[in-house]
Write an enzyme that holds these catalytic residues in place. Sequence first.
Site, PDB file in Angstrom:
ATOM      1  N   SER A  23      -9.636   1.326   3.082  1.00 17.30           N
ATOM      2  CA  SER A  23      -8.829   2.124   2.199  1.00 17.30           C
ATOM      3  C   SER A  23      -7.767   1.316   1.443  1.00 17.30           C
ATOM      4  O   SER A  23      -7.185   1.823   0.485  1.00 17.30           O
ATOM      5  CB  SER A  23      -8.118   3.225   2.998  1.00 17.30           C
ATOM      6  OG  SER A  23      -7.271   2.653   3.972  1.00 17.30           O
ATOM      7  N   LYS A  75       0.855  -1.191   0.000  1.00 18.44           N
ATOM      8  CA  LYS A  75       0.000   0.000   0.000  1.00 18.44           C
ATOM      9  C   LYS A  75       0.892   1.242   0.000  1.00 18.44           C
ATOM     10  O   LYS A  75       1.876   1.302   0.751  1.00 18.44           O
ATOM     11  CB  LYS A  75      -0.878  -0.060   1.256  1.00 18.44           C
ATOM     12  CG  LYS A  75      -1.948   0.998   1.356  1.00 18.44           C
ATOM     13  CD  LYS A  75      -2.808   0.741   2.608  1.00 18.44           C
ATOM     14  CE  LYS A  75      -3.929   1.725   2.779  1.00 18.44           C
ATOM     15  NZ  LYS A  75      -4.773   1.424   3.953  1.00 18.44           N
ATOM     16  N   SER A  92      -9.652  -1.071   7.306  1.00 22.47           N
ATOM     17  CA  SER A  92      -9.142  -0.938   5.939  1.00 22.47           C
ATOM     18  C   SER A  92      -8.438  -2.152   5.347  1.00 22.47           C
ATOM     19  O   SER A  92      -8.111  -2.143   4.161  1.00 22.47           O
ATOM     20  CB  SER A  92      -8.209   0.263   5.842  1.00 22.47           C
ATOM     21  OG  SER A  92      -8.972   1.427   5.740  1.00 22.47           O
TER      22      SER A  92
HETATM   23  N1  GLN Z   1     -13.225   3.385   6.704  1.00 28.32           N
HETATM   24  C1  GLN Z   1     -12.331   3.769   7.759  1.00 28.32           C
HETATM   25  C2  GLN Z   1     -12.062   5.243   7.698  1.00 28.32           C
HETATM   26  O1  GLN Z   1     -12.386   5.829   6.706  1.00 28.32           O
HETATM   27  C3  GLN Z   1     -11.119   2.933   7.660  1.00 28.32           C
HETATM   28  C4  GLN Z   1      -9.833   3.617   7.575  1.00 28.32           C
HETATM   29  C5  GLN Z   1      -8.657   2.709   7.738  1.00 28.32           C
HETATM   30  O2  GLN Z   1      -8.737   1.655   8.343  1.00 28.32           O
HETATM   31  N2  GLN Z   1      -7.536   3.188   7.270  1.00 28.32           N
HETATM   32  O3  GLN Z   1     -11.554   5.814   8.619  1.00 28.32           O
END
Ligand code: GLN
Length: 487
Positions: A156, A81, A180
Site C-alpha cells: 500500500s 505516507k 506494504s
Molecule cells: N497487501 C497487504 C494487504 O492488503 C499489505 C498491507 C500492508 O502491509 N499495509 O493487507
Amino acid sequence: MSLDSLNTLTIKGARGLLDTKKISALDLTRACLRRIEEVDQKIKACLLVCESAALEEARQADKRLAAGEKGPLLGIPYLAKDILLTKGLNTTAASKILEDYIAPYDATVIEKLKAAGAILLGKTNLDEFAHGASTENSAYGPTKNPWDLSRVPGGSSGGSAAAVASDLCLFALGTDTGGSIRQPASFCNLVGLKPSYGRVSRFGLMAMTSSTDVIGPLTKTVADAALVLEVIAGDDDLDATTLKNSVENYSELLEGDMKGLKIGWPKEYFTKDLDKNILALMLSAKEELIKQGAEIIEISLPNTPYTVPVYYIITPSEISSNLARFDGVGWGLNHGQAEDLQSFYKQNRGQGFGPEVKRRIMLGTYALSAGYFEAYYKKALAVRTLIINDFAAAFKQVDLILTPTTPHPAFKLGEQVDDPLAMYLEDIYVTGASLSGLPALSLPAGFINKLPIGLQLIGPKLSEILVMRVANNLEKINNYYKLKANL
Ligand code: GLN
C-alpha cells in the site's frame, strides 16, 4: 553536479555535500520541489506538498549546519505516507472519511525526523487505510509506476515508492503490515525495509493491524535505509509495544564479509509455480552469495501455504475493531442529522469508506462474531503460532532466509483491482515475516522485461544489521540501484 539534479542524490551522497558546504539544504529542497512540480502530475505520488513549510525547514537546517551541527538526516528532504499523523497537516489515510482531517500532533517518527533536521516535503498516496497491494484502493485515484506508467507501483505504500523511484525526495516513509513496504520496493527498484515488530514506534500511525504494523524506510540504497532506521528506531513511552533494546549505529556496521554465513532457501517459497524469470534472478543472487563465502542451505517452513489465509483472517479482524472509531462522532466524516443511530453510522461510514475497507470490516466482523470466533479467529491465531515456530526452527539452522519478494513484476493498472483474491495472493512471500514480527528487506534483484523485481532477506528478530549487511554486499555487486526510471 547541477543544482537541478540534486534530488537524484542518495542520502549518503547528499550528506557529504551538505557537510562540506558544497550544497545547502535549501538547494536540495528546491530541487525536490521542482521535480515534484515537473513529474508528479504523471505519477500522482503525492497527496499533499507543503512547499513553504519545507523551504522554512530547509532554512532552519542550513542554520544548524552552519553552526557545525552533524546528523545523518540533517537537511535531507523526505515524504511520508499519508497514514502517519503530521501536526497541522491534512492526514487522510487516502480515505474520504478523513478528507478534512487535520492531525493534532505528530507521529513519533515524524517528531524524531523533525528533531533530526529532516525536511518534510509532503504526504504520499496509499491504498485506503493501507489495505491493498497496488495503491488503486486510494479514494484519491491511483499512483502510477515510474518504470511504466500503465502499471501499478505496488502498495500500500505505492506513493512513497513511486516518489523515491522518480527522485521526488531522497527517501520516504512507508508502513508494512503485510508487505506494504517490501512489495512496492520490489516493483519500483528500491530498498524497502520492514524493521522488527516493535523496533519503531507506531504512535501516530493510524492502526490497521496492530499486531503486525511497522513503519520503515523506502530508499535508493541499503546505506540510506540504515541512516533512516538509526533515526526513527527506538523505545517510546507512547507505544507500549516498542522494544527496549538500544538502537545500533546501523550505518557504521554495514561492512563485513559473508564468509561462513548460512542462508536458508525455503523450499515452500521455491515451488514449481514460481515464475522462471524470478527463479533465475534468485539463483544468480544465490551464486553471488556462494562466491562471497556464504553457504546456501535448503530449509523448510512447512506452514507457508497458510500464511495468506491466516493473514486475511487476522488482519480484517483487527481492522474491523480498529476502524470502529471512525463513526462520525469521535472521528471521521459527519453528515450531521440522521433519523437514528443506525442511519447516522450508515450515512457516515457508508459514504466515507471505500469498497475494500468495507469488505475487510465485514470479513473481520464475521470472523470475530459469536459462533465463528473459534472457527476462524482463534484457529488463525493458533496457525499463526505454527508459522512463528517454523521461522524459529529455521533460524536454529541458518542466519538469514532468502526468498523472492513478489510473485511477478508490477502488474497493469486495473488488471486485478476487481479480483480481491488475486490481490491478496500478491502477498504470498511477504506475510510470513509480518505475522512473525521479523525484520525483512526487499533489495533490487534485476529486471524482467524492463520491469524491476526484488529479492527478500528475512532475519531473526532484531537482526536488522545482519539483514542490511548482506543486502549491502549484494548491492555493491549488482548495482541495480543505479538504474533509474526514464521519466
Ligand atoms: N497487501 C497487504 C494487504 O492488503 C499489505 C498491507 C500492508 O502491509 N499495509 O493487507
